[in-house]
Design a protein around this motif. Sequence first.
Motif, mmCIF file in Angstrom:
data_model
loop_
_atom_site.group_PDB
_atom_site.id
_atom_site.type_symbol
_atom_site.label_atom_id
_atom_site.label_comp_id
_atom_site.label_asym_id
_atom_site.label_seq_id
_atom_site.Cartn_x
_atom_site.Cartn_y
_atom_site.Cartn_z
ATOM 1 N N LEU B 14 0.750 -0.861 -0.179
ATOM 2 C CA LEU B 14 -0.030 -0.034 0.396
ATOM 3 C C LEU B 14 1.008 0.750 -0.373
ATOM 4 O O LEU B 14 1.470 1.160 0.320
ATOM 5 N N ARG B 15 0.750 2.445 -0.629
ATOM 6 C CA ARG B 15 1.041 3.533 -0.818
ATOM 7 C C ARG B 15 -0.329 4.356 -0.740
ATOM 8 O O ARG B 15 -1.257 3.864 -1.336
ATOM 9 N N ILE B 16 0.337 6.241 0.310
ATOM 10 C CA ILE B 16 -1.215 6.625 0.094
ATOM 11 C C ILE B 16 0.336 8.079 -0.148
ATOM 12 O O ILE B 16 0.957 8.294 -0.039
ATOM 13 N N ASP B 17 -1.460 8.294 -0.959
ATOM 14 C CA ASP B 17 -0.342 10.486 -1.949
ATOM 15 C C ASP B 17 -0.418 11.317 -0.508
ATOM 16 O O ASP B 17 -1.503 10.857 -0.031
ATOM 17 N N VAL B 40 2.636 2.440 2.820
ATOM 18 C CA VAL B 40 2.033 2.353 4.351
ATOM 19 C C VAL B 40 1.726 0.978 4.947
ATOM 20 O O VAL B 40 1.005 -0.014 3.891
ATOM 21 N N ALA B 41 2.023 0.385 5.626
ATOM 22 C CA ALA B 41 1.795 -0.918 6.221
ATOM 23 C C ALA B 41 0.131 -1.378 6.248
ATOM 24 O O ALA B 41 -0.125 -0.875 6.665
ATOM 25 N N ASN B 42 -0.216 -3.050 5.594
ATOM 26 C CA ASN B 42 -1.180 -2.694 4.981
ATOM 27 C C ASN B 42 -1.990 -2.789 7.187
ATOM 28 O O ASN B 42 -1.032 -3.128 8.257
ATOM 29 N N ASP B 325 -7.134 3.813 -0.674
ATOM 30 C CA ASP B 325 -7.876 5.087 -0.901
ATOM 31 C C ASP B 325 -8.567 6.638 0.157
ATOM 32 O O ASP B 325 -8.988 7.138 -0.104
ATOM 33 N N GLY B 326 -7.943 5.997 1.856
ATOM 34 C CA GLY B 326 -7.869 7.602 2.393
ATOM 35 C C GLY B 326 -7.229 7.664 3.187
ATOM 36 O O GLY B 326 -6.650 6.365 3.745
ATOM 37 N N TYR B 327 -7.120 8.585 4.402
ATOM 38 C CA TYR B 327 -6.304 8.969 5.436
ATOM 39 C C TYR B 327 -6.415 8.093 6.538
ATOM 40 O O TYR B 327 -6.358 7.683 6.870
ATOM 41 N N GLU B 328 -8.420 8.175 6.526
ATOM 42 C CA GLU B 328 -8.612 8.191 7.976
ATOM 43 C C GLU B 328 -8.271 5.899 7.898
ATOM 44 O O GLU B 328 -8.807 5.318 8.922
#
Lengths: 108, 482, 398
Positions: B14-17, B40-42, B325-328
Amino acid sequence: MPREYVHELKSEIRSISGSYELEYELAVEMDRKTVICLIGTGIVDNSCCGVGGCRFALVPGYVLSHKIYRNDEGLWVSQVESISDEELRGKITNILKKQELVQQVRFL
Amino acid sequence: MEGIVSYGGYIPRLRIDRKLIYQAVGWLNPATFMKGEKAVANFDEDSLTMGVAAGIECLKGVDRAGVDALYFACTTPPYAERQNAEIAATALDLKSRIRSADFTGTLKAGTTALLSALDAVKAGTMNSVLVCSADQRMGKPGSAQEEIFGDGAAAILMGSENVTAQFLGSFSVSYDFSDHWRSSGSIFDRQWEDRFIRDVGYTKFVVEVLQGLAIECGISADQITKVIYPCLYAADFKKIARTLKISDQQIVEPLLGQIGFTGTPDPFIHLAMALDQSKPGDRIAVVGFGAGADAVLFEVTENIEKSRGSRRSVGHYLENKRQLDGYEKMISFRNLLPMEKGIRGESIPPTAMSALWRNRDQVLGLYGSQCRACGTPQFPAQRICVKPNCGAVDQMVPYRFSDKKGTLFTFTGDYLAFCTNPPSIYGVVDFEGGGRYQFDLTDVELENVKVSMPLEMSFRKKYLDERAGIHGYFWKAVPAMS
Amino acid sequence: MAEGIKDKVAIIGMGCTKFGERWEAGVEDLIVEAFMEALEDAGIEKKDLGAAWFGSCYDEIGSGKTAMPLSLTLKLPFLPVTRVENYCATGTEALRGAVYAVASGAYDICLALGAEKLKDTGFGGLPEFAGQLGTKNRLILPTLSAPGGFAMMATRYFSKYGLSPEEGKEILAMISAKSHQNGSKNPKAHLRREISVDQVMKAPMVAWPLGLFDCCGVSDGAAAAIVCRADMAKSFRPDPVYVKSMQIAVSSGEEMMYTDWDASHVQSATVCAARAYEEAGIKNPREEISMMEVHDCFSITELVAYEDLRISERGKAGNDVRDGFFNLDGRIPCQPDGGLKCFGHPIGASGLRMMYEMYKQLQGKAGERQIADPRLGLTHNMGGFPSMNLISMAIVGL
């Protein structure tokens, strides 16, 4: 293959394990054609195996002829064509997930 | 000759923009804006599982029975007591007659563990030492650290035979330099002002250890092919290079914009990447920074090509990604957002530590058994053979499933079973060579799961029992990476 | 040489509470309700009972452990009471205990009673599975729920017989619609509401490809049976119902851990059915069975049961469903009382509830749901998941 689609929203349809509601219809423009979509909410509050629920979308398909006649129950009937192309299904799924915040999209 | 025998990196999928982070909490500290994305670790990954994944990569093609020690370097280990290294060693199926240790407390713990491993190999007390390093550091919501820190792992096997990168020398300095700190029991880092870290930390210690290393090894900067060092400040990263007369070609660009700053494993991930692209004769210097710094110099040998074998490169992991797909979701995966789990989701049955002990090879190591009479592999391990018409009693030998590939026999996406990231996806896996069992599937989206898809096994966090303070681990199936 | 159970024991009295969310009733109330109806129906007194079997599955949230809850509630006169538990087959297990006790000659008259109070957990659903599976399994089993376990069978079934998801779902929807139609005619059913195939098809997914109407619910309820020696049955009533077969088959583990099982059928059910038909002397079940109550925890369970019980040919049950073969006016009506999906599923009571319907139908007392001239009724329970489970069956007749 063209088939008939009855425009019908539903309030609370109960099963033993929960209920669902079809809240509103929505038209999504796709490749200059109109795709008809139904948005609903499901609640699973008495299933033998847990509690859950979701917002979901049903996609009857492309509109070929919009509201051509009313059936015996006075509901509008349109002619639609199912969407089977995987890529297109993916596109519509993404739009509906983003725009209508649904977790499930099913093509009828 | 002593040095690196094998190596492997692991970057979670996982990556977060960073724009998503900034959109959510950037209003608080608008100066935190950073470009790019981070790894980002799952929800079912942590430092330990990532460290094991890197270890698996590193041990491909290596005889695990030959490993004499496992050092686990990490500032964010799940357990403060109950050795993380030994959990990893069981998952990696290392023999029980090994030395195991956790190296922690500073981001240079990785390089320090590596140097300790090297000392043992040089002294001849050990032939082969595995160093696994991983971190999953938390930045407080709205902080610059939240934008910077990424998750990842890397592992390096040190030894004296089949060395792919020979150890040439090292130079270390230790200072109680409190650029950042975290007291026992707290989860967030605190740090002193950036200008202090930049001017007194990076630009001083990195230069000091690299100059010391050059003197120690009797070489000059231009004789080093690649130089790996951290510096979170772009301008100062360049300034360090200028001071040391390192050219652009010698620099290994930090992966800040792709995976973020991964902490303890950061020098190893970059070292693995440099080794992936190296040729015999290349000299690579790597710096571990924190409480002073370690600098180590290696020279790549002609074994490098052979050692790469079937191992996946760091580049492979960089490409195998999916956007979160989301910060939360990111902060809920980290348990930073108290989420409603429902009464049913809250009930976690107690973990019987004695049962875990009896079954450690099966639970942590994914060992089943194979029937000597009919050859059928089976999971979990059985006393009486499951094959119809065999039924041999106590004819079993241990059988490792963790490294077996499999195919998906059937599956479902379940919206009722409690899961941190619903739907819960699970299915039945048929293993190559025989054996079948049902497993959770992870790192997949329901729409991409297909019957017969190829799978491999991944060590994951199964549950967190907050009341009892227990992190439970088991194996899940993930799509086989080509 | 074992002779089997056929015609050795008769059911002379039965009782069943209304199933549902019985907020005002505790497990004791449910037990008394079912028991009093059965006692009255049999026309006997408490002192006539020789022994009793009590079935309850979730003792921790309902009755509590041991046989005491039954004895204390009914003030049984220090009778030998046994508590049994076998997941969803618990009710049938209680009956099997009572029937075998009478058949052994140890007692003349015995009681079987199953009761479950599930609506005291604070959420709709059974307690978390992981805690019930033993200390080792909870360390290695995936995060599964029952719909998920059965959904995996649906996935395999569809793919094995070349059904598109839409075709497969439509067959399942017809099964569900049929049960709702029957349930609407049953005053004791938890849910009395007819639904259309279209409404079932439009419902959201619970575990792909099973939707909301493919899944059963959680109910409170109890059911009871009084059994006696066959040769004395007619002294109690003119229309006793005779036990022709009682069988149970429990997974050997090969389905989950060996690679032969194709997951489009339930292996233990095929074994159980073969034994049950042999015991009852049935050669051609499709011709001889008059009606069935099968375990329809999920629509796919019912579909596959049609084939496992050799009523339909493998892969052809869908055709029978489309032909209305299992409808109330069909050749072998299935779930005439609404099944788990409408009557409800208080685990420990379900097997006895199924028997209650077969018993009433055979006696011609099923009211609006009465099937014309039934001769043999079959019940089928399934506990666990398709990959590891236990199946219990009973066949009864006049």
